[in-house]
Design a protein around this motif. Structure first.
Motif, PDB file in Angstrom:
ATOM      1  N   SER A  35       0.838  -1.198   0.000  1.00 19.81           N
ATOM      2  CA  SER A  35       0.000   0.000   0.000  1.00 19.81           C
ATOM      3  C   SER A  35       0.875   1.251   0.000  1.00 19.81           C
ATOM      4  CB  SER A  35      -0.893   0.002   1.250  1.00 19.81           C
ATOM      5  OG  SER A  35      -1.508   1.253   1.423  1.00 19.81           O
ATOM      6  N   ASP A  37      -0.230   4.153   1.264  1.00 15.29           N
ATOM      7  CA  ASP A  37      -0.584   4.927   2.450  1.00 15.29           C
ATOM      8  C   ASP A  37      -0.242   4.217   3.757  1.00 15.29           C
ATOM      9  OD1 ASP A  37      -1.584   6.959   0.859  1.00 15.29           O
ATOM     10  OD2 ASP A  37      -3.637   6.180   0.914  1.00 15.29           O
ATOM     11  N   ALA A  38      -0.298   2.899   3.767  1.00 17.00           N
ATOM     12  CA  ALA A  38      -0.056   2.136   4.996  1.00 17.00           C
ATOM     13  C   ALA A  38       1.310   2.415   5.619  1.00 17.00           C
ATOM     14  CB  ALA A  38      -0.233   0.645   4.737  1.00 17.00           C
ATOM     15  N   ILE A 137      -3.028  11.165   2.644  1.00 11.88           N
ATOM     16  CA  ILE A 137      -3.574   9.820   2.751  1.00 11.88           C
ATOM     17  C   ILE A 137      -4.855   9.782   1.927  1.00 11.88           C
ATOM     18  CG2 ILE A 137      -4.561   8.109   4.364  1.00 11.88           C
ATOM     19  CD1 ILE A 137      -1.601   8.522   4.911  1.00 11.88           C
ATOM     20  N   CYS A 140      -9.846   6.008   0.854  1.00 10.46           N
ATOM     21  CA  CYS A 140     -10.018   4.570   1.118  1.00 10.46           C
ATOM     22  C   CYS A 140      -9.126   4.116   2.271  1.00 10.46           C
ATOM     23  CB  CYS A 140      -9.710   3.751  -0.129  1.00 10.46           C
ATOM     24  SG  CYS A 140     -10.968   3.879  -1.399  1.00 10.46           S
ATOM     25  N   SER A 141      -7.910   4.598   2.308  1.00 12.57           N
ATOM     26  CA  SER A 141      -6.993   4.228   3.396  1.00 12.57           C
ATOM     27  C   SER A 141      -7.499   4.757   4.729  1.00 12.57           C
ATOM     28  CB  SER A 141      -5.588   4.757   3.118  1.00 12.57           C
ATOM     29  OG  SER A 141      -5.065   4.125   1.969  1.00 12.57           O
ATOM     30  N   PHE A 145      -8.382   2.455   7.820  1.00 10.49           N
ATOM     31  CA  PHE A 145      -7.783   2.718   9.125  1.00 10.49           C
ATOM     32  C   PHE A 145      -8.864   2.798  10.204  1.00 10.49           C
ATOM     33  CE2 PHE A 145      -6.319   5.746  12.387  1.00 10.49           C
ATOM     34  CZ  PHE A 145      -5.304   4.964  12.934  1.00 10.49           C
TER      35      PHE A 145
END
Length: 166
Positions: A35, A37-38, A137, A140-141, A145
């Motif tokens: 990912s 963003d992760a 970010i 969707c992330s 989260f």
């Protein structure tokens, strides 16, 4: 991670807690490699909790070690410093405030539910529309989260039932 933490407190389930910590670290490490963003969120949480002194038992250590190992094996991405710093500060303030500000009032409630990081990530969703050099970010992330955090809270609320079945 919440289950691994709760299992660390019970001497009869230490092996289950260690296995849970290892699985958590490995899966979060894998998520960081796939990912965009992760890495911001989970490196922010890792560094923030480390600075707050919350990596304080074997299960946390195993989760952190596996997280770093898998992330390093998958290749660390280049991270934009502002976005990472917001996540680190949010996680640190949440953990610091959660342990020290118990009692009543709105401030206590903010730290009880660790809302600083959630608000920081929400800001990182919105701010890049106005300041384009901040990575930010994705929506969707942010939703994923929140689901992750909801599962953490759910586990914390029902850990007695979960631990009773082990």
């Amino acid at each position: 991670m919440k289950l691994a933490d709760d299992l660390a407190d019970d001497t009869t389930t230490r092996i289950a807690g260690a296995i849970t910590g290892i699985l958590c670290g490995a899966f979060v490490g894998l998520l960081v490699t796939i990912s965009s963003d992760a890495p911001y969120i989970f490196f922010g949480v890792f560094i923030g909790t480390l600075l707050a002194g919350k990596i304080d038992n074997l299960n946390h250590f195993l989760a952190g070690a596996l997280f770093l190992l898998v992330a390093l094996m998958g290749g660390l991405p280049v991270l934009e410093p502002v976005t990472l710093l917001v996540c680190v500060l949010g996680a640190f303030l949440d953990e610091f405030g959660h342990d020290r500000l118990q009692g009543g009032g709105y401030l206590s409630m903010i730290f009880e539910y660790r809302l600083i990081l959630k608000m920081g990530i929400l800001a990182l969703v919105i701010v890049p529309y106005f300041i384009v050099w901040i990575h930010g970010i994705g929506w969707c992330s942010f939703i994923f989260f929140l689901l992750f955090e909801l599962s953490y809270e759910f586990t914390g609320r029902f850990d007695e039932h979960l631990l009773g079945s082990l």
